[in-house]
Design a protein around this motif. Structure first.
Motif, PDB file in Angstrom:
ATOM      1  N   LEU A  68      12.284 -15.012  -0.046  1.00  0.00           N
ATOM      2  CA  LEU A  68      11.847 -13.852   0.714  1.00  0.00           C
ATOM      3  C   LEU A  68      11.297 -14.355   2.039  1.00  0.00           C
ATOM      4  CD1 LEU A  68      11.532 -10.752  -0.393  1.00  0.00           C
ATOM      5  CD2 LEU A  68      12.177 -12.516  -2.036  1.00  0.00           C
ATOM      6  N   PHE A  97      16.948 -14.738   2.110  1.00  0.00           N
ATOM      7  CA  PHE A  97      17.792 -15.847   2.562  1.00  0.00           C
ATOM      8  C   PHE A  97      17.815 -16.878   1.447  1.00  0.00           C
ATOM      9  CE2 PHE A  97      14.549 -19.072   3.567  1.00  0.00           C
ATOM     10  CZ  PHE A  97      13.405 -18.301   3.653  1.00  0.00           C
ATOM     11  N   GLU A 124       4.835 -24.087   3.778  1.00  0.00           N
ATOM     12  CA  GLU A 124       4.687 -22.675   3.386  1.00  0.00           C
ATOM     13  C   GLU A 124       4.413 -22.634   1.889  1.00  0.00           C
ATOM     14  OE1 GLU A 124       8.140 -20.342   4.363  1.00  0.00           O
ATOM     15  OE2 GLU A 124       7.834 -20.536   6.532  1.00  0.00           O
ATOM     16  N   GLU A 126       4.165 -20.912  -1.593  1.00  0.00           N
ATOM     17  CA  GLU A 126       4.759 -19.687  -2.127  1.00  0.00           C
ATOM     18  C   GLU A 126       4.664 -19.650  -3.650  1.00  0.00           C
ATOM     19  OE1 GLU A 126       8.476 -18.520  -0.405  1.00  0.00           O
ATOM     20  OE2 GLU A 126       7.970 -19.465   1.522  1.00  0.00           O
ATOM     21  N   ASP A 155       7.845 -24.188   0.706  1.00  0.00           N
ATOM     22  CA  ASP A 155       9.091 -23.940   1.448  1.00  0.00           C
ATOM     23  C   ASP A 155       9.012 -24.705   2.770  1.00  0.00           C
ATOM     24  OD1 ASP A 155      11.414 -22.916   2.532  1.00  0.00           O
ATOM     25  OD2 ASP A 155      10.593 -20.923   2.918  1.00  0.00           O
ATOM     26  N   LYS A 172      15.691 -25.396   6.399  1.00  0.00           N
ATOM     27  CA  LYS A 172      14.859 -25.299   5.204  1.00  0.00           C
ATOM     28  C   LYS A 172      15.496 -25.999   3.999  1.00  0.00           C
ATOM     29  CE  LYS A 172      12.367 -21.001   6.307  1.00  0.00           C
ATOM     30  NZ  LYS A 172      11.036 -21.106   5.659  1.00  0.00           N
TER      31      LYS A 172
HETATM   32 MG    MG Z   1       9.244 -19.263   3.051  1.00  0.00          MG
END
Ligand code: MG
Length: 278
Positions: A68, A97, A124, A126, A155, A172
């Protein structure tokens, strides 16, 4: 119940984690356990956690991770500010994605920094949900039955690469950009959708702090929306987005540097610690 994937003398197994002890379950991988559709049970003697190597819960996801994007309002704002885009505070549709993962990085593993390619390495934290039963056309009220459990996912993102290539995929999906773990907490341990404190620290400095209840699109919504037209196979990992406080949210941005220690924590799951390599 907390589950870990671990290596002991070259053999990979799934164990039940209780304090400092790991109890073998007889399963060689979490995907095998999920497919068995049976609760994990202790078999054999406990091993000291310090004597085994804890791996990412699913070291080799079968498909890309479903992610997300900008799923917390304050992160949507900082993200638009960084890209110098207008943001009117409305987010009518979820941003989806994918992130390719060859080998998810374990707790304690080193995040590569790709000097020469990446000049803006970011973190990030998550909450990641793992699907436990194939989901197709699942209603929001039935979504919980399709969740196996939860883990922490970082992430990791190369902002210069994700922006110049227009799609986030490349920036990523580099090897080592998906730290995951340290354990999986099975679904019955948390409310649904989970309402858990979530945070990240870099070298001890608090960067992100929020609660997973602040997501714009929660897990029942996401599972129902995606599964209306996509089969979400058991073992699918869904990363639910990151709150405000990523490195790009600061002025000037606070990018990760070699030697930095990133800690991603979620209440009830634990802390995922990874250092940035050269
Ligand atoms: Mg992310």
């Amino acid at each position: 119940m907390k589950l870990v994937t671990y290596d002991s003398q070259g053999i990979q197994s799934v164990g039940i984690l209780e304090g400092e002890w790991v109890y073998p379950t007889g399963y060689g991988s979490l995907l095998e356990l999920i497919r068995a559709q049976k609760p994990a049970q202790k078999i054999g003697q406990a091993l000291a956690k310090g004597q085994v190597q804890i791996l990412a819960p699913i070291p080799h996801p079968q498909q890309d991770i479903i992610c997300l994007g900008v799923n917390y309002m304050a992160h949507a704002q900082e993200s638009a500010r960084f890209k110098k885009e207008d943001f009117n505070g409305e987010r009518p549709y979820a941003v989806y994605f994918s992130k390719r993962v060859d080998c998810a990085l374990e707790d304690g593993g080193t995040i590569p920094s790709y000097p020469g390619l990446v000049d803006s390495l970011d973190y990030e934290v998550e909450l990641a949900a793992i699907i436990g039963r194939d989901a197709k056309a699942v209603r929001q009220e039935d979504a919980w039955e399709h969740v196996f459990g939860y883990t922490i996912l970082n992430d990791v993102s190369a902002r210069n690469v994700q922006n110049r290539h227009k799609q986030w995929y490349f920036g990523k999906s580099m090897d080592g950009f998906c730290p995951m773990g340290p354990c999986v907490v099975t679904r019955e341990e948390f409310a649904f959708p989970p309402a858990l404190e979530i945070y990240s620290r870099v070298n001890g400095e608090l960067r992100q702090q929020a609660n997973t209840r602040d997501m714009i699109f929660d897990l029942p919504f996401v599972i129902a929306e995606l599964s209306q037209s996509m089969t979400l196979r058991a073992g699918t990992v869904i990363a639910t987005g990151t709150p405000a406080g990523a490195g790009m949210g600061f002025t000037p941005p606070k990018w990760l540097r070699p030697g930095d220690l990133v800690e991603c924590g979620i209440e009830g799951i634990g802390v995922l610690r990874n250092r940035v390599g050269g």
